[in-house]
Design a protein around this motif. Structure first.
Motif, PDB file in Angstrom:
ATOM      1  N   ILE B  75      83.798  17.871  -5.832  1.00 24.99           N
ATOM      2  CA  ILE B  75      84.436  18.977  -6.552  1.00 24.99           C
ATOM      3  C   ILE B  75      84.128  20.339  -5.919  1.00 24.99           C
ATOM      4  O   ILE B  75      85.005  21.192  -5.830  1.00 24.99           O
ATOM      5  CB  ILE B  75      84.009  18.968  -8.047  1.00 24.99           C
ATOM      6  CG1 ILE B  75      84.237  17.589  -8.683  1.00 24.99           C
ATOM      7  CG2 ILE B  75      84.708  20.066  -8.838  1.00 24.99           C
ATOM      8  CD1 ILE B  75      85.649  17.099  -8.748  1.00 24.99           C
ATOM      9  N   GLU B  76      82.894  20.543  -5.461  1.00 25.63           N
ATOM     10  CA  GLU B  76      82.525  21.867  -4.918  1.00 25.63           C
ATOM     11  C   GLU B  76      83.034  22.105  -3.505  1.00 25.63           C
ATOM     12  O   GLU B  76      82.837  23.184  -2.956  1.00 25.63           O
ATOM     13  CB  GLU B  76      80.998  22.044  -4.909  1.00 25.63           C
ATOM     14  CG  GLU B  76      80.398  22.231  -6.287  1.00 25.63           C
ATOM     15  CD  GLU B  76      79.581  21.048  -6.699  1.00 25.63           C
ATOM     16  OE1 GLU B  76      79.823  19.943  -6.162  1.00 25.63           O
ATOM     17  OE2 GLU B  76      78.706  21.217  -7.565  1.00 25.63           O
ATOM     18  N   VAL B  77      83.624  21.099  -2.896  1.00 25.28           N
ATOM     19  CA  VAL B  77      84.151  21.283  -1.542  1.00 25.28           C
ATOM     20  C   VAL B  77      85.551  21.870  -1.654  1.00 25.28           C
ATOM     21  O   VAL B  77      86.451  21.280  -2.229  1.00 25.28           O
ATOM     22  CB  VAL B  77      84.159  19.948  -0.767  1.00 25.28           C
ATOM     23  CG1 VAL B  77      84.835  20.116   0.584  1.00 25.28           C
ATOM     24  CG2 VAL B  77      82.726  19.438  -0.597  1.00 25.28           C
ATOM     25  N   VAL B  78      85.699  23.086  -1.108  1.00 22.26           N
ATOM     26  CA  VAL B  78      86.955  23.818  -1.284  1.00 22.26           C
ATOM     27  C   VAL B  78      87.961  23.458  -0.200  1.00 22.26           C
ATOM     28  O   VAL B  78      89.151  23.331  -0.445  1.00 22.26           O
ATOM     29  CB  VAL B  78      86.674  25.342  -1.281  1.00 22.26           C
ATOM     30  CG1 VAL B  78      87.965  26.142  -1.388  1.00 22.26           C
ATOM     31  CG2 VAL B  78      85.737  25.698  -2.433  1.00 22.26           C
ATOM     32  N   ALA B 175      91.874  30.656  -2.794  1.00 23.96           N
ATOM     33  CA  ALA B 175      91.260  29.543  -3.520  1.00 23.96           C
ATOM     34  C   ALA B 175      91.460  29.719  -5.017  1.00 23.96           C
ATOM     35  O   ALA B 175      91.811  28.796  -5.725  1.00 23.96           O
ATOM     36  CB  ALA B 175      89.777  29.465  -3.195  1.00 23.96           C
ATOM     37  N   LYS B 176      91.254  30.941  -5.467  1.00 21.55           N
ATOM     38  CA  LYS B 176      91.394  31.216  -6.905  1.00 21.55           C
ATOM     39  C   LYS B 176      92.804  30.912  -7.375  1.00 21.55           C
ATOM     40  O   LYS B 176      93.012  30.284  -8.389  1.00 21.55           O
ATOM     41  CB  LYS B 176      91.060  32.678  -7.179  1.00 21.55           C
ATOM     42  CG  LYS B 176      89.553  32.926  -7.216  1.00 21.55           C
ATOM     43  CD  LYS B 176      89.100  33.376  -8.591  1.00 21.55           C
ATOM     44  CE  LYS B 176      87.587  33.346  -8.748  1.00 21.55           C
ATOM     45  NZ  LYS B 176      86.901  34.380  -7.974  1.00 21.55           N
ATOM     46  N   ARG B 178      94.910  28.968  -6.136  1.00 19.81           N
ATOM     47  CA  ARG B 178      95.137  27.521  -6.147  1.00 19.81           C
ATOM     48  C   ARG B 178      94.611  26.917  -7.438  1.00 19.81           C
ATOM     49  O   ARG B 178      95.231  26.065  -8.034  1.00 19.81           O
ATOM     50  CB  ARG B 178      94.418  26.863  -4.968  1.00 19.81           C
ATOM     51  CG  ARG B 178      95.130  27.057  -3.681  1.00 19.81           C
ATOM     52  CD  ARG B 178      94.350  26.575  -2.505  1.00 19.81           C
ATOM     53  NE  ARG B 178      93.235  25.713  -2.856  1.00 19.81           N
ATOM     54  CZ  ARG B 178      92.891  24.661  -2.147  1.00 19.81           C
ATOM     55  NH1 ARG B 178      93.578  24.327  -1.096  1.00 19.81           N
ATOM     56  NH2 ARG B 178      91.851  23.951  -2.477  1.00 19.81           N
ATOM     57  N   ALA B 179      93.473  27.430  -7.856  1.00 23.64           N
ATOM     58  CA  ALA B 179      92.868  26.880  -9.067  1.00 23.64           C
ATOM     59  C   ALA B 179      93.783  27.074 -10.267  1.00 23.64           C
ATOM     60  O   ALA B 179      93.942  26.184 -11.087  1.00 23.64           O
ATOM     61  CB  ALA B 179      91.524  27.543  -9.320  1.00 23.64           C
ATOM     62  N   ARG B 182      96.743  24.635 -10.737  1.00 26.56           N
ATOM     63  CA  ARG B 182      96.471  23.201 -10.884  1.00 26.56           C
ATOM     64  C   ARG B 182      97.029  22.681 -12.207  1.00 26.56           C
ATOM     65  O   ARG B 182      96.935  23.333 -13.237  1.00 26.56           O
ATOM     66  CB  ARG B 182      94.963  22.970 -10.840  1.00 26.56           C
ATOM     67  CG  ARG B 182      94.554  21.557 -11.040  1.00 26.56           C
ATOM     68  CD  ARG B 182      93.040  21.487 -11.189  1.00 26.56           C
ATOM     69  NE  ARG B 182      92.565  22.570 -12.031  1.00 26.56           N
ATOM     70  CZ  ARG B 182      91.920  23.611 -11.595  1.00 26.56           C
ATOM     71  NH1 ARG B 182      91.676  23.735 -10.318  1.00 26.56           N
ATOM     72  NH2 ARG B 182      91.522  24.537 -12.412  1.00 26.56           N
ATOM     73  N   GLY B 183      97.651  21.547 -12.169  1.00 28.73           N
ATOM     74  CA  GLY B 183      98.205  20.975 -13.393  1.00 28.73           C
ATOM     75  C   GLY B 183      97.429  19.755 -13.843  1.00 28.73           C
ATOM     76  O   GLY B 183      96.491  19.333 -13.191  1.00 28.73           O
ATOM     77  N   GLY B 184      97.794  19.220 -14.969  1.00 30.63           N
ATOM     78  CA  GLY B 184      97.125  18.026 -15.501  1.00 30.63           C
ATOM     79  C   GLY B 184      97.910  16.840 -15.148  1.00 30.63           C
ATOM     80  O   GLY B 184      97.752  15.755 -15.403  1.00 30.63           O
TER      81      GLY B 184
END
Lengths: 570, 184
Positions: B75-78, B175-176, B178-179, B182-184
């Motif tokens: 998860i922490e790998v961007v 990166a932000k 992109r966050a 993000r969808g479900g």
């Protein structure tokens, strides 16, 4: 507004739509437990062992499609969760586990009931957190649920020191998460979808291999549309069972080690495999070099790392099964494949893997068949791991989505009782049967107390053959019947049921099978049935580990010794 | 993995600075049986993000692909980049402590150091410490020459690498955003 850490946990859970938590109390999680009475919306079910809290949350999640939640205390409480977390990770089950930890100042000092829980659970969770600042709690829980339920689902653990649960801070539940490194890819690449549609149009003998991903993404209608439109037979993996109705004319059963002979032969003859939400597990594939040697492979999966991991893929399609199939269906033309469908029908007739041997004895296959008939195929079936699991997969016909719950990847014996408990709590109006092995049942039977205490109406069918049956079968076939450590001494299961205050019934001859099933169904409340079944019955067909369909054993062969013990792998 | 086709592959990753992120990465490599030949970690140009350079020895491109995919799952790998087929600048730094008990040894060592454009960073009565930067071949070469004097200690950083020219690193802002999509 000010809230304690414990209150923040409860309010965050409610925000995430949680209505039930399975757990077991202890010192380090006490502040959270003492806060529960303030939140009656959160029903807590106290299990008797933390492993079962995780399995119950797992069963709950699999049948409802929601996130299952479990609580445990620090140290031994948390380590007891490990098997349940590993089970959920292997089978991609959405779960959030919340554990108490020793107070911050005591961390790293080998304090009483201290374990490095994030360290221990690192390889068995999708992600985990140790929350050292109560101000981070709400955002962490938000992230945990987001990670658990999106993308490829999995278990997420949040470890909370006792004093973090007690400290009061400002609370506001965040609206979004900040995870720059996490962006599940949901829609398939248009070019690859085009390529996949072209392969489907060109194929003469295509097969769909549908896995758990179909159920997780609820892609039932899309799968059916693809199968019917392009006339493609559908094989469902162990975890894909109930993702496609087994009474459908295009249903070809289960593949793999104990799959239907015709399913495995169909894969062998196929020129195109369309794999949907499955990961080419070794129990499906066998020897990789001999698997589907004539087939190109379209692999649809939400986890890019699954593509190309075990088999070579012709067309990779990373995305959510439902969305990818919907897009694919728009490009797939109506097709007729009379010849191929006919070939498979012939295979089904020539290799009647569903046939139950004629016998006066209580055959386990017959018991499954009778449970199926009695329940009209409408029950949720939860199994443990071993022979009974395979018979439950083979001889019950699943037509209702998410109605088969089993530990496929990790193969966790003892999963059945707690998972059935969780499934019933999640779907209280559904009839839930646990098909139990006599070995696995004794790994988690303490939950009979939880079941009776909470009036959880599950029917527990113990397939009592006085053996660790699947291992015994391997010993029979690969180790010249040297039954080392597989013979089981069993307690009187009916008396055991009685001791816990639940109805216990026993079946020792064939005539009793159906009446006793009917009797159990008529009882309002949990029932345990001790089916004393034929003790040395084997599961067929069988493709020995690491071999191919060419080495399949379809029926019992007298005095069979396949290979020397050193040749048989796991 | 065996055979003569083993190549070293350079992979870089942009990761969030969070407790345990190195453990997660090391644990993934270990449990999936991937071999790390070297690993270097340091802060990146963006706050709260570190950059790692991995060197993975493998005879199979499939394995390298799995390494990058499994890294990305953390998860922490961007961001993960496989630089194996890119035109890259790759450097390693080594500190080498060498015996230098006589004046002649010391002057010979100085010659070697100049030849390799290395630096003497510490001088003691009976030894010198040398700092050398370059690709692995260069460092191996100077070590071969210094071995004759008697190497007391070697400290190497492992490879750090970046693509030459054009490509800009991923910005935090990117990166932000992109966050948030993000969808479900």
């Amino acid at each position: 507004m000010k809230r304690t850490g414990a209150q923040i946990v409860c309010e965050s859970l409610i925000k995430e739509g949680v209505d039930v938590v399975f757990g077991l109390v202890g010192g380090a999680i006490l502040p959270l437990y003492q806060t529960l009475p303030e939140y009656p919306q959160l029903k807590h079910i106290m299990v008797r062992h933390e492993q079962c809290a995780a399995h119950a949350a797992d069963g709950y999640a699999r049948v409802t499609g929601k996130v299952g939640v479990c609580f445990a205390t620090s140290g031994p409480g948390a380590t007891n969760l490990v098997t349940g977390l590993a089970t959920a990770l292997m089978d991609s089950v959405a779960m959030v586990a919340i554990t108490g930890q020793v107070p911050r100042a005591a961390i790293g000092k080998d304090a009483f009931q201290e374990t490095d829980v994030t360290g221990v659970t690192l390889p068995v969770t999708k992600h985990n957190y140790l929350v050292m600042d109560p101000k981070d709690l709400a955002a962490t829980i938000k992230e945990a649920f987001h990670l658990a339920r999106t993308g490829r689902p999995g278990p997420v653990l949040v470890d909370i020191p006792k004093d973090v649960q007690q400290e009061e801070v400002d609370y506001r539940y965040p609206d979004s998460v900040d995870l720059p490194g996490y962006k599940p890819h949901l829609t398939g690449h248009p070019t690859q979808i085009k390529r996949a549609a072209k392969l489907i149009a060109e194929a003469e003998r295509p097969i769909i291999l549908a896995g758990h991903g179909v159920i997780i993404s609820k892609a039932y209608a899309e799968l059916k549309e693809l199968a019917e439109k392009a006339q493609i037979p559908v094989i469902t993996t162990l975890l894909g069972i109930s993702g496609f109705p087994e009474n459908h004319v295009l249903s070809v059963g289960m593949p793999g080690m104990h799959g239907m002979a015709y399913a495995n032969i169909a894969i062998d003859r196929s020129d195109l495999l369309i794999a949907i939400g499955m990961r080419f597990d070794d129990r499906v594939v066998g020897r990789v070099s001999d698997f589907a040697p004539r087939a190109k492979i379209i692999h649809i999966d939400i986890d890019p790392a699954e593509i190309g991991k075990n088999v070579k893929t012709t067309v990779p399609l990373v995305g959510d099964a439902k969305r990818v199939l919907a897009a694919l269906n728009r490009q797939v033309e109506h097709q007729e494949r009379g010849e191929w469908i006919k070939q498979i029908d012939v295979l089904k007739r020539e290799h009647p893997s569903h046939e139950i041997p004629i016998s006066d004895k209580v055959l386990p296959q017959y018991v499954v068949n009778q449970i199926w008939e009695a329940t009209g195929g409408n029950a949720i079936i939860v199994t443990g791991v071993g022979q009974h699991q395979m018979w439950a997969a083979q001889h019950y016909y699943y037509t209702k989505p998410a109605s088969f719950v089993t530990s496929g990847g990790l193969g966790t014996m003892g999963f059945e009782v707690p998972a059935a408990m969780g499934a019933k709590v999640g779907k209280p109006r559904d009839e839930v049967w646990a098909i139990c092995g006599d070995g696995g049942f004794q790994m988690t039977l303490q939950e009979l107390a939880t079941i009776v205490e909470n009036k959880i109406d599950v029917k527990l069918a113990i397939f009592n053959n006085s053996f660790h049956g699947m291992v015994r079968q391997w010993q029979e076939i690969f180790y010249k019947k040297s039954y080392v450590a597989t013979k089981l001494f069993n307690p009187d299961f009916v008396k055991l049921a009685d001791a816990y205050g639940m109805t216990g019934l026993r079946v020792t001859n064939k005539e009793e099978v159906r009446p006793i099933i009917d009797q159990a169904r008529a009882v309002k409340g949990p029932v345990l049935i001790d089916f004393v079944v034929e003790s040395e019955e084997n599961v067929y067909p069988m493709i020995p580990a690491g071999t191919s369909v060419n080495e399949m054993l379809e029926a019992p062969l007298p005095g069979l010794h396949l290979v020397d013990s050193k040749d048989s792998s796991t | 993995m065996s055979g003569n086709n083993v190549h070293s592959h350079t992979i870089t990753a942009l990761v969030q600075d969070r407790p345990g992120v190195l453990t997660r990465i090391a644990s993934m490599f270990r449990r999936r049986g991937f071999n790390i030949a070297s690993l270097a970690v340091g802060k990146s140009e963006q706050a709260q993000l570190s950059r790692m350079t991995f060197v993975v020895d493998s005879d199979s491109d499939d394995i390298v692909e799995q390494v990058t995919k499994q890294l990305h799952k953390i998860i922490e790998v961007v961001k993960v980049s496989d630089l194996s087929k890119e035109d890259i600048v790759a450097r390693e730094l080594a500190l080498v402590k060498v015996r230098a008990q006589t004046a002649s040894a010391r002057s010979e060592i100085i010659q070697v150091v100049e030849l390799f454009r290395a630096k003497i960073v510490d001088v003691a009565a009976d030894s010198v410490a040398i700092e050398v930067t370059g690709d692995e071949d260069k460092i191996e070469s100077i070590l071969t020459l210094l071995r004759g004097f008697g190497i007391v200690e070697v400290m190497r950083t492992g490879r750090v690498a970046m693509v030459r020219g054009k490509k800009a690193p991923l910005k935090t802002g990117e990166a932000k955003s992109r966050a948030s999509t993000r969808g479900g």
